[in-house]
Scaffold this motif. Structure first.
Motif, PDB file in Angstrom:
ATOM      1  N   ARG A   1       0.837  -1.190   0.000  1.00 55.22           N
ATOM      2  CA  ARG A   1       0.000   0.000   0.000  1.00 55.22           C
ATOM      3  C   ARG A   1       0.879   1.250   0.000  1.00 55.22           C
ATOM      4  N   ILE A   2       0.499   2.219  -0.788  1.00 51.15           N
ATOM      5  CA  ILE A   2       1.217   3.492  -0.804  1.00 51.15           C
ATOM      6  C   ILE A   2       0.272   4.547  -0.252  1.00 51.15           C
ATOM      7  N   ASP A   3       0.606   5.053   0.915  1.00 48.37           N
ATOM      8  CA  ASP A   3      -0.237   6.047   1.568  1.00 48.37           C
ATOM      9  C   ASP A   3      -0.124   7.393   0.873  1.00 48.37           C
ATOM     10  N   SER A   4      -1.162   8.158   1.019  1.00 47.91           N
ATOM     11  CA  SER A   4      -1.193   9.505   0.470  1.00 47.91           C
ATOM     12  C   SER A   4      -0.088  10.345   1.110  1.00 47.91           C
TER      13      SER A   4
ATOM     14  N   PRO B   1      -7.232   8.601  -5.238  1.00 44.67           N
ATOM     15  CA  PRO B   1      -7.954   7.373  -4.873  1.00 44.67           C
ATOM     16  C   PRO B   1      -8.055   6.337  -6.006  1.00 44.67           C
ATOM     17  N   SER B   2      -8.051   6.787  -7.231  1.00 50.42           N
ATOM     18  CA  SER B   2      -8.193   5.846  -8.352  1.00 50.42           C
ATOM     19  C   SER B   2      -6.862   5.448  -8.986  1.00 50.42           C
ATOM     20  N   MET B   3      -5.744   5.993  -8.492  1.00 57.36           N
ATOM     21  CA  MET B   3      -4.436   5.672  -9.066  1.00 57.36           C
ATOM     22  C   MET B   3      -3.995   4.264  -8.673  1.00 57.36           C
ATOM     23  N   LYS B   4      -3.322   3.605  -9.599  1.00 56.22           N
ATOM     24  CA  LYS B   4      -2.703   2.311  -9.337  1.00 56.22           C
ATOM     25  C   LYS B   4      -1.346   2.558  -8.677  1.00 56.22           C
TER      26      LYS B   4
ATOM     27  N   PRO C   1       1.892   1.914  -9.416  1.00 51.54           N
ATOM     28  CA  PRO C   1       2.996   2.568 -10.137  1.00 51.54           C
ATOM     29  C   PRO C   1       2.801   4.077 -10.309  1.00 51.54           C
ATOM     30  N   GLU C   2       1.560   4.474 -10.560  1.00 48.56           N
ATOM     31  CA  GLU C   2       1.279   5.902 -10.725  1.00 48.56           C
ATOM     32  C   GLU C   2       1.430   6.639  -9.392  1.00 48.56           C
ATOM     33  N   ARG C   3       1.036   6.000  -8.299  1.00 45.11           N
ATOM     34  CA  ARG C   3       1.196   6.616  -6.988  1.00 45.11           C
ATOM     35  C   ARG C   3       2.676   6.803  -6.661  1.00 45.11           C
ATOM     36  N   MET C   4       3.499   5.816  -7.007  1.00 47.91           N
ATOM     37  CA  MET C   4       4.936   5.922  -6.760  1.00 47.91           C
ATOM     38  C   MET C   4       5.528   7.095  -7.532  1.00 47.91           C
ATOM     39  N   LYS C   5       5.146   7.241  -8.786  1.00 46.67           N
ATOM     40  CA  LYS C   5       5.646   8.349  -9.608  1.00 46.67           C
ATOM     41  C   LYS C   5       5.147   9.686  -9.068  1.00 46.67           C
TER      42      LYS C   5
END
Length: 58
Positions: free
Chosen positions: A4-7, A34-37, A39-43
């Motif tokens: 999980r990648i927290d906000s 909220p809708s990001m997967k 990899p997109e959250r990491m970027k």
């Protein structure tokens, strides 16, 4: 590696030039978070961190 990648939100929600001065995300990134997967959250985390460094220099 965490699943999980927290906000990156730090509850300092103030916009300056289209960027949150608390987390460094754009309004679009905040809205889409909220809708990001994963990899997109990491970027997004990486871009936001770079923006925060630049904001703190200015």
């Amino acid at each position: 590696m965490a699943k999980r990648i927290d906000s990156p939100c730090v509850s300092i929600c103030r916009l300056k030039g289209g960027l949150c001065v608390g987390c460094g995300r754009t309004t679009e990134e905040i809205t889409r978070w909220p809708s990001m997967k994963r990899p997109e959250r990491m970027k997004t985390h990486q871009r936001a961190a770079q923006r925060l460094k630049k904001l703190k220099k200015d």
